[in-house]
Scaffold this active site. Structure first.
Site, PDB file in Angstrom:
ATOM      1  N   PRO A  10       0.793  -1.225   0.000  1.00 21.93           N
ATOM      2  CA  PRO A  10       0.000   0.000   0.000  1.00 21.93           C
ATOM      3  C   PRO A  10       0.828   1.279   0.000  1.00 21.93           C
ATOM      4  CG  PRO A  10      -0.159  -1.117   2.126  1.00 21.93           C
ATOM      5  CD  PRO A  10       0.567  -2.038   1.201  1.00 21.93           C
ATOM      6  N   ASN A  11       0.317   2.220  -0.749  1.00 18.56           N
ATOM      7  CA  ASN A  11       0.826   3.590  -0.852  1.00 18.56           C
ATOM      8  C   ASN A  11       2.124   3.717  -1.638  1.00 18.56           C
ATOM      9  OD1 ASN A  11      -1.328   4.795   0.684  1.00 18.56           O
ATOM     10  ND2 ASN A  11      -0.399   3.816   2.461  1.00 18.56           N
ATOM     11  N   ARG A  18       4.412  11.162  -2.120  1.00 21.06           N
ATOM     12  CA  ARG A  18       4.185  10.911  -0.701  1.00 21.06           C
ATOM     13  C   ARG A  18       5.455  11.157   0.118  1.00 21.06           C
ATOM     14  NH1 ARG A  18       4.106   5.135   2.056  1.00 21.06           N
ATOM     15  NH2 ARG A  18       3.528   5.765   4.159  1.00 21.06           N
ATOM     16  N   TYR A  23      10.713   9.340   1.781  1.00 25.41           N
ATOM     17  CA  TYR A  23      10.803   8.348   0.713  1.00 25.41           C
ATOM     18  C   TYR A  23      11.513   8.837  -0.544  1.00 25.41           C
ATOM     19  CZ  TYR A  23       7.437   6.029   3.705  1.00 25.41           C
ATOM     20  OH  TYR A  23       6.821   5.451   4.782  1.00 25.41           O
ATOM     21  N   ASN A  74       8.177  -5.296  -0.918  1.00 20.73           N
ATOM     22  CA  ASN A  74       8.077  -4.175   0.004  1.00 20.73           C
ATOM     23  C   ASN A  74       6.615  -4.172   0.440  1.00 20.73           C
ATOM     24  OD1 ASN A  74       7.790  -1.777   1.364  1.00 20.73           O
ATOM     25  ND2 ASN A  74       9.047  -0.594  -0.066  1.00 20.73           N
ATOM     26  N   ALA A  77       3.044  -0.699   4.784  1.00 20.73           N
ATOM     27  CA  ALA A  77       2.525  -0.747   6.153  1.00 20.73           C
ATOM     28  C   ALA A  77       2.087  -2.147   6.577  1.00 20.73           C
ATOM     29  CB  ALA A  77       1.360   0.226   6.299  1.00 20.73           C
ATOM     30  N   HIS A  80       4.018  -4.389   9.276  1.00 21.73           N
ATOM     31  CA  HIS A  80       3.943  -4.266  10.722  1.00 21.73           C
ATOM     32  C   HIS A  80       2.760  -4.981  11.365  1.00 21.73           C
ATOM     33  CE1 HIS A  80       6.963  -1.400   9.687  1.00 21.73           C
ATOM     34  NE2 HIS A  80       6.083  -0.704   8.980  1.00 21.73           N
ATOM     35  N   GLU A  98      12.749  -9.103   1.724  1.00 19.94           N
ATOM     36  CA  GLU A  98      11.921  -7.955   2.111  1.00 19.94           C
ATOM     37  C   GLU A  98      12.759  -6.689   2.000  1.00 19.94           C
ATOM     38  OE1 GLU A  98      10.171  -6.358   6.329  1.00 19.94           O
ATOM     39  OE2 GLU A  98       9.804  -8.464   5.852  1.00 19.94           O
ATOM     40  N   HIS A 100      12.729  -2.215   2.240  1.00 19.70           N
ATOM     41  CA  HIS A 100      12.075  -0.979   2.680  1.00 19.70           C
ATOM     42  C   HIS A 100      12.935   0.194   2.262  1.00 19.70           C
ATOM     43  CE1 HIS A 100       9.116  -3.148   5.006  1.00 19.70           C
ATOM     44  NE2 HIS A 100      10.102  -3.925   5.407  1.00 19.70           N
ATOM     45  N   ARG A 107      12.584   4.741  12.694  1.00 17.77           N
ATOM     46  CA  ARG A 107      11.367   5.548  12.582  1.00 17.77           C
ATOM     47  C   ARG A 107      10.476   5.343  13.797  1.00 17.77           C
ATOM     48  NH1 ARG A 107       8.751   5.214   7.000  1.00 17.77           N
ATOM     49  NH2 ARG A 107       7.673   7.011   7.872  1.00 17.77           N
ATOM     50  N   ARG A 111       6.817   1.007  13.639  1.00 13.38           N
ATOM     51  CA  ARG A 111       7.456   0.514  12.420  1.00 13.38           C
ATOM     52  C   ARG A 111       8.660  -0.395  12.695  1.00 13.38           C
ATOM     53  NH1 ARG A 111       5.250   3.522   8.180  1.00 13.38           N
ATOM     54  NH2 ARG A 111       4.578   5.612   8.768  1.00 13.38           N
TER      55      ARG A 111
END
Length: 145
Positions: A10-11, A18, A23, A74, A77, A80, A98, A100, A107, A111
């Protein structure tokens, strides 16, 4: 030719827009283009997907079981809290890396925990878009060993 799925949660479709302070300004399309160049050098056929929907990600992981040699994910969210994605990753016999963009361990407290990390071969965090290339290189090394 090895087949690798690049999955984005997502996102991540909003990269470049964003929170550029977190990012960066690189878009998901730019990451895809750079990865295609690296994959061609490695002799890897890439498939890309991005979804904001947990079920779509799970279905795609399940489909990867018979079609892919590896996955770079990736989870966004979902990292988590999505035990469903964690279970999907552990249910298929496909190695997963994985990634990120940001260092999730530097952070917000929520997270710092990845529920997916225990079922992947490794996690790369904090190297921005280059993390995807590192993930692909690590997965390729794993597949060749």
């Amino acid at each position: 030719m090895k087949k690798v799925l690049i999955m984005n949660g997502p996102n991540l479709n909003m990269l470049g827009i964003r929170e550029p302070g977190v990012y960066g300004t690189v878009t998901l399309q730019m990451i895809k283009q750079n990865l295609q160049v690296k994959a061609a050098e490695l002799g890897i056929d890439l498939t890309f997907m991005q979804s904001n929907h947990e079920g779509v990600i799970i279905d795609t992981i399940h489909a990867a079981h018979a079609a892919m040699d590896g996955i770079v994910i990736n989870p966004g969210a979902f990292t988590h809290y999505s035990y469903a994605i964690r279970d999907a990753l552990s249910s298929v016999d496909v190695p997963v890396v994985e990634v990120h963009l940001s260092n999730i361990h530097k952070r917000e407290e929520f997270r710092h925990t990845s529920v997916t990390a225990p079922v992947v071969i490794g996690q790369i965090a904090g190297f921005g878009p280059y993390g995807y290339e590192l993930g692909l290189l690590a997965l390729n090394q794993h597949l060749n060993s």
